[in-house]
Design an enzyme around this catalytic site. Structure first.
Site, PDB file in Angstrom:
ATOM      1  N   TYR A   1      39.036  29.335 -13.267  1.00 23.95           N
ATOM      2  CA  TYR A   1      38.397  29.833 -14.732  1.00 23.95           C
ATOM      3  C   TYR A   1      37.695  31.046 -14.218  1.00 23.95           C
ATOM      4  O   TYR A   1      36.525  30.885 -13.629  1.00 23.95           O
ATOM      5  CB  TYR A   1      38.025  29.309 -15.681  1.00 23.95           C
ATOM      6  N   HIS A   2      37.764  32.224 -14.773  1.00 28.47           N
ATOM      7  CA  HIS A   2      37.073  33.559 -14.322  1.00 28.47           C
ATOM      8  C   HIS A   2      35.998  33.702 -15.400  1.00 28.47           C
ATOM      9  O   HIS A   2      36.281  33.980 -16.533  1.00 28.47           O
ATOM     10  CB  HIS A   2      38.146  34.734 -14.554  1.00 28.47           C
TER      11      HIS A   2
END
Length: 330
Positions: A129-130
């Site tokens: 997840y960014h």
């Protein structure tokens, strides 16, 4: 001036330091009632201080990037002769930078890495997840290098390659833009490769609810299938509390969709607790389609978020977790 300074302490009652300073400034500048101006200036400073802090702290990360780049240029200059006789002249430089970034993560965020045993000995595709910045990924690679002496290349957005001075840093740490063939080749050579399918859009427009913004992307899954490697899901707790964006402003979202550049303002740099969790690998299955694998990977990352992140995220709570010794699960 000396006479004015002496008068500050003359008489039965002495002036306060602020009153004395005001008196001296009035004598020096000739401006009457300068104390009123000073009081107004102190008030403005007090009001704006929190705003200044949240927008200045992200600059610390930028400074650290350029310190790293400066170190690489110095290192390269000192080792130009050795380069002709060594297959990888950057080994010591990577060790130094890993130590610097890991130290920053330990001190500023109390950074922890959990589940490193889930990373295979061979190649694998790390899918994560960014957050608003990739600082958690940098801490992850630094800690992985220190613990396991392993490199992890990463796929980055094209704009990163346009940032002035960043080229040497990207080359040394194996940052690539793609295409798919380059990603497959990296994995086939036995390396780890990381990718955030949400990319810049997820970084800028996800929020404290930690919604995954992958749309229908499945190219990363096809890369894993073509390279016949497992996918390793990864998530960093409180990554949205360390840095946040103003992505909720609709006009900025519209502008981004037109020019595809990170024009959304960033703020934060708060010393919140960061813990990276690595999930169990999703093994390669020859009969699984890219769409099925992408769906399965998204569910695995979502499961890590559900398990380790309280929704919605809260900056104060994340700060208080610095004083907790046990990893937090819902």
């Amino acid at each position: 001036m000396t006479g004015g300074n002496e008068s500050c302490t003359a008489g039965p009652t002495s002036m306060s330091y602020l009153t004395c300073l005001t008196y001296i400034l009035e004598e020096w500048t000739g401006v009457e009632d300068i104390g009123d101006y000073l009081s107004y200036a102190f008030y403005i400073l007090w009001v704006l201080f929190p705003l200044v802090v949240v927008f200045v702290l992200p600059g610390v990360i930028v400074v650290l990037f350029y310190v790293s780049i400066l170190w690489l240029h110095i290192y390269k200059r000192k080792n130009e002769i050795k380069e002709a006789y060594s297959h990888d002249v950057w080994i010591a430089a990577r060790e130094m930078l890993a130590t610097i970034w890991d130290g920053h993560g330990r001190i500023w965020h109390g950074y922890e890495l959990h589940g490193v045993e889930n990373i295979p000995q061979g190649p694998g595709l790390v899918v994560f997840y960014h957050g608003a910045t990739p600082v958690d990924y940098i801490y992850f690679t630094a800690r992985l290098h220190i613990m396991k002496k392993r490199r992890c290349s990463v796929v980055a957005d094209h704009f990163v390659f346009r940032v002035p001075g960043f080229r040497i840093l990207l080359d040394v740490f194996g940052v690539i833009h793609g295409p798919k063939e380059a990603c497959v080749r990296t994995l086939e050579e036995g390396h780890l490769l990381a990718i955030a399918p949400g990319g810049l859009r997820e970084a800028l427009f996800s929020d404290e609810t930690y919604n995954i913004l992958w749309s229908d992307r499945k190219g990363f899954a096809q890369v894993a299938i073509d390279a016949k490697v497992p996918i390793i899901p990864m998530f960093t707790q409180n990554v949205r509390e360390g840095f946040r964006t103003l992505g909720g402003i609709k006009i900025l979202r519209s502008l981004y969709e037109r020019i595809r550049l990170p024009i959304v303002p960033l703020y934060g740099g708060f010393p919140v607790k960061l813990r990276t969790f690595i999930g169990e690998p999703i093994p390669y299955e020859p009969n699984m389609t890219a769409e099925e694998l992408a769906t399965k990977t998204k569910a695995a990352v979502q499961a890590l978020i559900d398990k380790h992140q309280k929704i919605p995220g809260n900056i104060f709570r994340a700060l208080m977790e610095r004083f907790q010794t046990q990893k937090k699960e819902d």
